[in-house]
Scaffold this motif. Structure first.
Motif, PDB file in Angstrom:
ATOM      1  N   ILE A  60       5.663  -5.584  -4.886  1.00  0.00           N
ATOM      2  CA  ILE A  60       5.159  -4.844  -6.045  1.00  0.00           C
ATOM      3  C   ILE A  60       3.889  -4.119  -5.599  1.00  0.00           C
ATOM      4  CG2 ILE A  60       4.311  -5.025  -8.407  1.00  0.00           C
ATOM      5  CD1 ILE A  60       6.063  -7.558  -8.616  1.00  0.00           C
ATOM      6  N   PRO A  61       3.904  -2.779  -5.718  1.00  0.00           N
ATOM      7  CA  PRO A  61       2.803  -2.011  -5.140  1.00  0.00           C
ATOM      8  C   PRO A  61       1.431  -2.394  -5.704  1.00  0.00           C
ATOM      9  CG  PRO A  61       4.619  -0.551  -5.728  1.00  0.00           C
ATOM     10  CD  PRO A  61       4.933  -1.902  -6.308  1.00  0.00           C
ATOM     11  N   MET A 116       2.987 -15.352 -17.711  1.00  0.00           N
ATOM     12  CA  MET A 116       2.526 -13.962 -17.806  1.00  0.00           C
ATOM     13  C   MET A 116       1.028 -13.880 -17.520  1.00  0.00           C
ATOM     14  SD  MET A 116       5.174 -12.241 -18.462  1.00  0.00           S
ATOM     15  CE  MET A 116       6.692 -13.173 -18.233  1.00  0.00           C
ATOM     16  N   ILE A 123      -2.732  -6.008 -21.330  1.00  0.00           N
ATOM     17  CA  ILE A 123      -2.266  -5.313 -20.131  1.00  0.00           C
ATOM     18  C   ILE A 123      -3.196  -4.154 -19.745  1.00  0.00           C
ATOM     19  CG2 ILE A 123      -0.349  -3.901 -19.242  1.00  0.00           C
ATOM     20  CD1 ILE A 123       1.456  -6.135 -20.614  1.00  0.00           C
ATOM     21  N   LEU A 164      11.390  -6.893  -2.706  1.00  0.00           N
ATOM     22  CA  LEU A 164      10.455  -5.782  -2.565  1.00  0.00           C
ATOM     23  C   LEU A 164       9.057  -6.192  -2.951  1.00  0.00           C
ATOM     24  CD1 LEU A 164      10.144  -3.796  -5.534  1.00  0.00           C
ATOM     25  CD2 LEU A 164      12.565  -4.029  -5.098  1.00  0.00           C
ATOM     26  N   TRP A 166      -0.692 -11.792 -14.447  1.00  0.00           N
ATOM     27  CA  TRP A 166      -1.659 -10.693 -14.547  1.00  0.00           C
ATOM     28  C   TRP A 166      -2.890 -10.988 -13.699  1.00  0.00           C
ATOM     29  CZ3 TRP A 166      -0.961 -11.472 -20.479  1.00  0.00           C
ATOM     30  CH2 TRP A 166       0.219 -10.852 -20.906  1.00  0.00           C
ATOM     31  N   PHE A 213       0.795  -1.233   0.000  1.00  0.00           N
ATOM     32  CA  PHE A 213       0.000   0.000   0.000  1.00  0.00           C
ATOM     33  C   PHE A 213       0.824   1.278   0.000  1.00  0.00           C
ATOM     34  CE2 PHE A 213      -2.290  -3.345   2.418  1.00  0.00           C
ATOM     35  CZ  PHE A 213      -3.161  -3.692   1.406  1.00  0.00           C
ATOM     36  N   PHE A 214       2.111   1.154   0.268  1.00  0.00           N
ATOM     37  CA  PHE A 214       2.980   2.333   0.316  1.00  0.00           C
ATOM     38  C   PHE A 214       4.383   1.795   0.114  1.00  0.00           C
ATOM     39  CE2 PHE A 214       4.959   6.055   2.521  1.00  0.00           C
ATOM     40  CZ  PHE A 214       4.236   7.076   1.924  1.00  0.00           C
ATOM     41  N   PHE A 215       5.209   2.597  -0.552  1.00  0.00           N
ATOM     42  CA  PHE A 215       6.531   2.114  -0.958  1.00  0.00           C
ATOM     43  C   PHE A 215       7.552   2.370   0.142  1.00  0.00           C
ATOM     44  CE2 PHE A 215      10.540   2.211  -3.185  1.00  0.00           C
ATOM     45  CZ  PHE A 215      10.408   1.206  -4.118  1.00  0.00           C
ATOM     46  N   THR A 218      -0.098  -2.095  -9.545  1.00  0.00           N
ATOM     47  CA  THR A 218       0.966  -2.205 -10.547  1.00  0.00           C
ATOM     48  C   THR A 218       1.086  -3.640 -11.027  1.00  0.00           C
ATOM     49  OG1 THR A 218       2.196  -0.409  -9.519  1.00  0.00           O
ATOM     50  CG2 THR A 218       3.439  -1.882 -10.929  1.00  0.00           C
ATOM     51  N   LEU A 219       1.036  -3.835 -12.335  1.00  0.00           N
ATOM     52  CA  LEU A 219       1.217  -5.167 -12.903  1.00  0.00           C
ATOM     53  C   LEU A 219       2.692  -5.433 -13.162  1.00  0.00           C
ATOM     54  CD1 LEU A 219      -1.725  -5.325 -15.459  1.00  0.00           C
ATOM     55  CD2 LEU A 219      -1.601  -6.344 -13.180  1.00  0.00           C
ATOM     56  N   PHE A 220       3.043  -6.708 -13.248  1.00  0.00           N
ATOM     57  CA  PHE A 220       4.441  -7.071 -13.504  1.00  0.00           C
ATOM     58  C   PHE A 220       4.484  -8.338 -14.351  1.00  0.00           C
ATOM     59  CE2 PHE A 220       5.692 -10.740 -10.706  1.00  0.00           C
ATOM     60  CZ  PHE A 220       4.432 -11.034 -10.240  1.00  0.00           C
ATOM     61  N   PRO A 221       5.606  -8.570 -15.011  1.00  0.00           N
ATOM     62  CA  PRO A 221       5.748  -9.779 -15.818  1.00  0.00           C
ATOM     63  C   PRO A 221       6.229 -10.928 -14.925  1.00  0.00           C
ATOM     64  CG  PRO A 221       7.445  -8.134 -16.365  1.00  0.00           C
ATOM     65  CD  PRO A 221       6.772  -7.676 -15.133  1.00  0.00           C
ATOM     66  N   THR A 241       8.975  -9.546  -5.177  1.00  0.00           N
ATOM     67  CA  THR A 241       9.930  -9.942  -6.211  1.00  0.00           C
ATOM     68  C   THR A 241      11.340  -9.586  -5.756  1.00  0.00           C
ATOM     69  OG1 THR A 241      10.488  -9.782  -8.571  1.00  0.00           O
ATOM     70  CG2 THR A 241       9.714  -7.785  -7.516  1.00  0.00           C
TER      71      THR A 241
END
Lengths: 371, 371
Positions: free
Chosen positions: B206-207, B247, B297, B204, B251, B141-143, B210-213, B266
């Motif tokens: 992933i917020p 992938m 995406i 870390l 998603w 929720f926060f970086f 935010t999507l990631f591969p 990740t």
């Protein structure tokens, strides 16, 4: 890869990067002996020193540096009544330096920060790394698991959309700290001996829509892209709060960068933060912020900017209105802060006339008319 | 700090963590000699080997490992007509292993991946690091600028809201690769000699939003929290696409984790990816995906799940409906995929009856009635 900045490792470059396009802003209350250690890296650049506290005190700057020094009297003289937006007795005063700079880029550093070493034992040229970060694009729209894809030896991984590989212009480069981590007073108190010794060899873009705690100790940004949002708020003397100057700027900056599709990076470079500040003094400064941030962060997470907000100034004025309306309920301090945000923009535009949108538009129209 | 997992560095723990609560899932078409190198780390755990391709071929597993092996005949026998949702001649078949596992956690690894060394030259126990990642909370929720705040020697930095410091349960741990990076065919072709030699010592979150591969080569997850969303789609034999299995899962998983307030991490651990696959073969498999991902995406970025979607299964069925409606327009393949997503959930619930929401609810009601 296109867009990669190919400058040598962390050695001192023969021609310093952006020598005439970057100012180093340093807020201080003491002699700047710490610059001796930075001499190989900073000496080619112009320094803007913002002297906090008693203006009659003389601040010694080591020989050979090119600098301008502004004390409170200078700030008052230059800004007149608008000087009210610049904090006193708090490092928030540094943002005056951003305003009087005439350069495209600013790097700001605290005077208790020294040159750190990378794991191979080599001195880290923090400024050079910031410049690399600022000159290469960001990737705010999708996460790259191998971190900065523009770095040598890295790229976008499988599954990263090709349409997003050009990236976005980078507005902010947020560096980190070895030795004393940037903890709040409660954490300092609970972990008095904790030191950061982990060197994480990465630069990454903070994704769009995600807020982060921006620290002003080791920070660089593109003034042209985001300068008017780098206001460090009202802190210190006469204010109910301190040590939230950089946080405030970071929240505003991130919301505006997200709206304008600009990138914010964090990670390298590290510097060596030498001295923990007094946690008791810090707690006194911070404690209202500790409560308020529980409301402020959701406020910024939900803040929206309209399509009409197409310049940093317009975005910032819109945010000031939302601060007045929504945070004013928490404490009258936020009404004062909202006013100061407007004053800051007025002062910025006064000192940076060619950069104001109207002036730019007028200049553009003039050119078109002359054809 | 509360919540920190205090297990020794990367040494082999005397009692393996989660020994009876974790299965290792390996898709393969060949003898599993690669397990020899992993023996010190994997031998205490149960392996689920999913044999792809010709079921009459015998796969040799080194002695001393405890395993179940499923070939295509087994999959067809166990799932009956629902076996249609499990891909053939593609490593996507591995998700059958997730379904037949009876454990809370799954680690999955490719058979061309070996033990990597950390910068000190020590063998990395990848599985142990994944377990640490899964057993400590995430911070979606926060970086946090100092990366994983639950790691030894780290914490939340100044400005991190205290209300968020408990974090969220971690559903997924995504590990990385030294040597051969996970590049798509075009990047492989352009940079045939690129190797990843940068060890980034960070984990870390992933917020949220935010999507990631997500790559399936080196991946661990909590089956109870997110298992039913770990479907690797329809790839390979008879399908117009390959190499998008992980992938697709990534998603779907990320959208559902965001909705259910679960965390995805990740970074560490690294393993050694030994062999680049053939870029020409890869391009043939990928090229439709390269076009389609430009639409997929944004589709996942904009997908919403209603409040009624309070289980992974309900979320997944809702996503399948959105896939049918919105991606079906791109290609009829997505209609088939949407059907397969539903079949997958039906098969999952059939094999995992106690974990289905209705069964849980019924069991709960039964207890209440018996009081």
């Amino acid at each position: 890869m296109a867009g990669t900045v190919t400058v040598p490792g962390s050695s001192v470059p023969s021609t310093p990067l952006l020598k005439d396009e970057l100012d180093i802003v340093i807020p201080t209350i003491r002699n700047l002996d710490f610059l001796e250690m930075w001499r190989p890296f900073f000496q080619p650049y112009h320094l803007i020193i913002v002297q906090d506290g008693d203006p009659s005190k003389a601040i010694k700057v080591p020989e050979g540096f090119d600098y301008d020094l502004y004390n409170r009297n200078d700030i008052n003289r230059i800004l007149g009544p608008k000087a009210s937006c610049i904090s006193f007795k708090d490092s928030a005063c540094r943002c005056f330096g951003y305003m009087v700079s005439k350069k495209k880029y600013v790097f700001t550093i605290d005077d208790d920060c020294f040159v750190a070493k990378d794991p191979s034992g080599k001195d880290i040229n923090a400024l050079e790394q910031h410049i690399k970060n600022l000159l290469s694009p960001s990737t705010p729209f999708f996460f790259n698991t191998l971190y900065d894809p523009y770095r040598e030896g890295a790229d976008f991984v499988r599954g990263y959309p090709f349409s997003l590989r050009e990236g976005a212009p980078t507005a902010v480069s947020h560096g980190l700290w070895l030795n004393i981590p940037d903890y709040d007073a409660p954490t300092q108190m609970v972990k008095p001996r904790e030191r950061n010794s982990r060197y994480v060899d990465a630069v990454l873009t903070i994704p769009k829509g995600t807020l982060f705690p921006m620290c002003g100790m080791n920070l660089a940004f593109d003034r042209q892209l985001i300068g008017p949002a780098m206001y460090f708020g009202l802190m210190g003397d006469g204010q109910p709060i301190g040590r939230y100057d950089d946080m405030w700027a970071g929240w505003c900056v991130k919301v505006i960068c997200d709206h304008l599709s600009l990138g914010v990076k964090t990670g390298l470079p590290y510097l060596w933060h030498s001295k923990a500040s007094n946690p008791f003094v810090n707690l006194k400064k911070e404690y209202k912020g500790i409560f308020w941030q529980e409301d402020i962060i959701p406020f910024f997470q939900n803040a929206t900017l309209s399509k009409e907000c197409d310049t940093v100034q317009k975005c910032y004025i819109s945010l000031s209105e939302q601060v007045r309306e929504k945070l004013g309920k928490i404490d009258p301090y936020f009404l004062k802060l909202a006013d100061a945000m407007v004053t800051w923009i007025e002062a910025w535009d006064e000192l940076n006339p060619s950069a104001t949108p109207d002036a730019v538009a007028a200049a553009g129209n003039g050119k078109a008319a002359a054809k």
